[in-house]
Design an enzyme around this catalytic site. Sequence first.
Site, PDB file in Angstrom:
ATOM      1  N   HIS A  55       0.825  -1.291  -0.050  1.00 57.10           N
ATOM      2  CA  HIS A  55       0.120  -0.037   0.173  1.00 57.10           C
ATOM      3  C   HIS A  55       1.059   1.180   0.009  1.00 57.10           C
ATOM      4  O   HIS A  55       1.252   1.912   0.895  1.00 57.10           O
ATOM      5  CB  HIS A  55      -0.832  -0.116   1.264  1.00 57.10           C
ATOM      6  CG  HIS A  55      -1.928   0.831   1.164  1.00 57.10           C
ATOM      7  ND1 HIS A  55      -3.103   1.033   2.107  1.00 57.10           N
ATOM      8  CD2 HIS A  55      -2.222   2.151   0.423  1.00 57.10           C
ATOM      9  CE1 HIS A  55      -3.935   1.941   1.805  1.00 57.10           C
ATOM     10  NE2 HIS A  55      -3.379   2.490   0.991  1.00 57.10           N
ATOM     11  N   ARG A  59       2.853   8.926  -6.556  1.00 56.72           N
ATOM     12  CA  ARG A  59       2.507   9.990  -7.254  1.00 56.72           C
ATOM     13  C   ARG A  59       3.086  10.230  -8.527  1.00 56.72           C
ATOM     14  O   ARG A  59       2.865  11.507  -9.055  1.00 56.72           O
ATOM     15  CB  ARG A  59       2.821  11.346  -6.373  1.00 56.72           C
ATOM     16  CG  ARG A  59       2.490  10.980  -4.851  1.00 56.72           C
ATOM     17  CD  ARG A  59       0.897  10.981  -4.431  1.00 56.72           C
ATOM     18  NE  ARG A  59       0.778  11.392  -3.010  1.00 56.72           N
ATOM     19  CZ  ARG A  59      -0.321  10.844  -2.522  1.00 56.72           C
ATOM     20  NH1 ARG A  59      -1.298  10.527  -3.165  1.00 56.72           N
ATOM     21  NH2 ARG A  59      -0.369  11.289  -1.209  1.00 56.72           N
ATOM     22  N   HIS A 215     -10.850   0.390   0.118  1.00 55.84           N
ATOM     23  CA  HIS A 215     -10.388   1.325   1.216  1.00 55.84           C
ATOM     24  C   HIS A 215     -11.539   1.471   2.087  1.00 55.84           C
ATOM     25  O   HIS A 215     -12.664   2.159   1.546  1.00 55.84           O
ATOM     26  CB  HIS A 215     -10.032   2.809   0.555  1.00 55.84           C
ATOM     27  CG  HIS A 215     -10.081   3.965   1.112  1.00 55.84           C
ATOM     28  ND1 HIS A 215      -8.966   4.507   1.306  1.00 55.84           N
ATOM     29  CD2 HIS A 215     -10.984   4.613   1.821  1.00 55.84           C
ATOM     30  CE1 HIS A 215      -9.079   5.765   2.112  1.00 55.84           C
ATOM     31  NE2 HIS A 215     -10.524   5.925   2.483  1.00 55.84           N
ATOM     32  N   ASP A 338       0.857   2.563   3.861  1.00 55.69           N
ATOM     33  CA  ASP A 338       0.109   3.861   3.139  1.00 55.69           C
ATOM     34  C   ASP A 338       0.602   4.973   2.937  1.00 55.69           C
ATOM     35  O   ASP A 338       0.201   6.281   3.188  1.00 55.69           O
ATOM     36  CB  ASP A 338      -1.216   4.074   3.933  1.00 55.69           C
ATOM     37  CG  ASP A 338      -2.475   4.815   3.485  1.00 55.69           C
ATOM     38  OD1 ASP A 338      -2.199   5.178   1.995  1.00 55.69           O
ATOM     39  OD2 ASP A 338      -3.429   5.273   3.791  1.00 55.69           O
TER      40      ASP A 338
END
Length: 486
Positions: A55, A59, A215, A338
């Site tokens: 996870h 970007r 999610h 995350d």
Amino acid sequence: MLIIHDIKVWDTGERIDLVVPDIDSRRLLSESDSVVSGEIDGSSMILAPGFADPHVHFRDPGQLDKETMVTGAQAAAAGGYTRVLIMPNTLPAMDGCDADMNDKDGVRNALEYVQNYERLHDVKLPVRYDVSVCASVGRAGRQPTRSRDYARFMDSAARSGQGGDSVLTKSGVVCSANVEHPLRAISDDGSAITDGILGAVFQEAKTTGLPILEHCEHHDSGCINEGMVSRKLDVEGISAQTELAVVERDIEAVRQTGVRVHFQHVSTAAAFDAIRQAKSEALPITCETAPHYLALCDEDVLEYGTMAKMNPPLRSDADRKATVAAVVDGTIDMVATDHAPHTRIEKQTGLADAPNGIIGLECAYGICRKMLVESGSIGDERLIELMAVAPERLMGHAATDIATLLNTSSTCATKRTLDLSQVEHPENVDLVVIDTENEWVVDSSQFHSKGRNTPFDGWKLTGRPVVTIIGAKLVFSRLSSTSGTE
């Protein structure tokens, strides 16, 4: 050549000597004054399979001011990770549909871009990576993605129960058996799959054999946990019920379809109870939490402000304790970071407007060890299972089995030596060396990630990855020459 003497094997406790003869020069990342050769005393160190993070947000493409594939990969290597799973909330989103890629050497969409990143940029990243595909086109939640648009990015091993050189999906698209960075999951991470397309997404997952990474959080407003802190700060809160609602909805869908679902960054006691019950029914469900849900609660927002703003939000201290308990009893299968980099300016816009997320790759092990091992909740072996073995399994890989390597390459009957130049299939050997006595202070200004958005700046930790090995070759070192003799 790097030789680490008297290092402990993570799961057997055996003391061995580790010989790392080769450096991957194109991937190598080392911190200032670190050594990549010589002889080191490893008596305070553990040898383990490389960490895997299911996870992360790199970007790239689209938000290069926050992170790039290069800086994200460097952060992973510095954190002891040898494999990561990249989430699809890029710009454009990784949905398999053609999009404007600024004529990037014939690349038609974000999945092609990430698949060919190293060729396009003439780099070799210091981490292995797999990819997730969006559950909905553009992650807009209105139209489900279709396997005909992305199946070419899957490999045959990604399909449950399938094998051979290629796989023909029900939509008539052939998957390659040799995709270097294959699709491993379907996810709209950042948002829960919307009710309107849930059935179609589950059908696509059943067709492809890919698990759904959910999610498990949906809300249209609010910025931190609903409770005493949100009232004190006079900001709109987010009810813990929002997480439970998605978890319960998807558990029922699993009952109906048999599709594998992995719940991401679970944070509430009620959700863990629902998952615990579902597991008792032998449903194909797994879940993760993140270091910040083990270490922090909503009261910490008062100290850290927007650096402690994420989605799901930090919950109550009772929920934090329930998260630790869910690790102990096995409800939580793995820890994921995350990793979500943002710019400093974005995080300075106040609680209501600042984006959700913090970075995590470079301090995850130290935070988890502090909260789980040093607290006496679990041992080092269980932590490595959470950070290496289980995540690799979720992504369709097997963590490196050190005991097997020793049994096939032993050179000494009494004090065995693991010489990585002598192992079978060295290309599959991914390892991390952890110094469990390394005392250090988190300093995000020294991170390899572009992100600096962490609440853990200044935390004093004990235990840190010091060597990362991919394909039996050294790709990262922070070993100091004072650790041994050269």
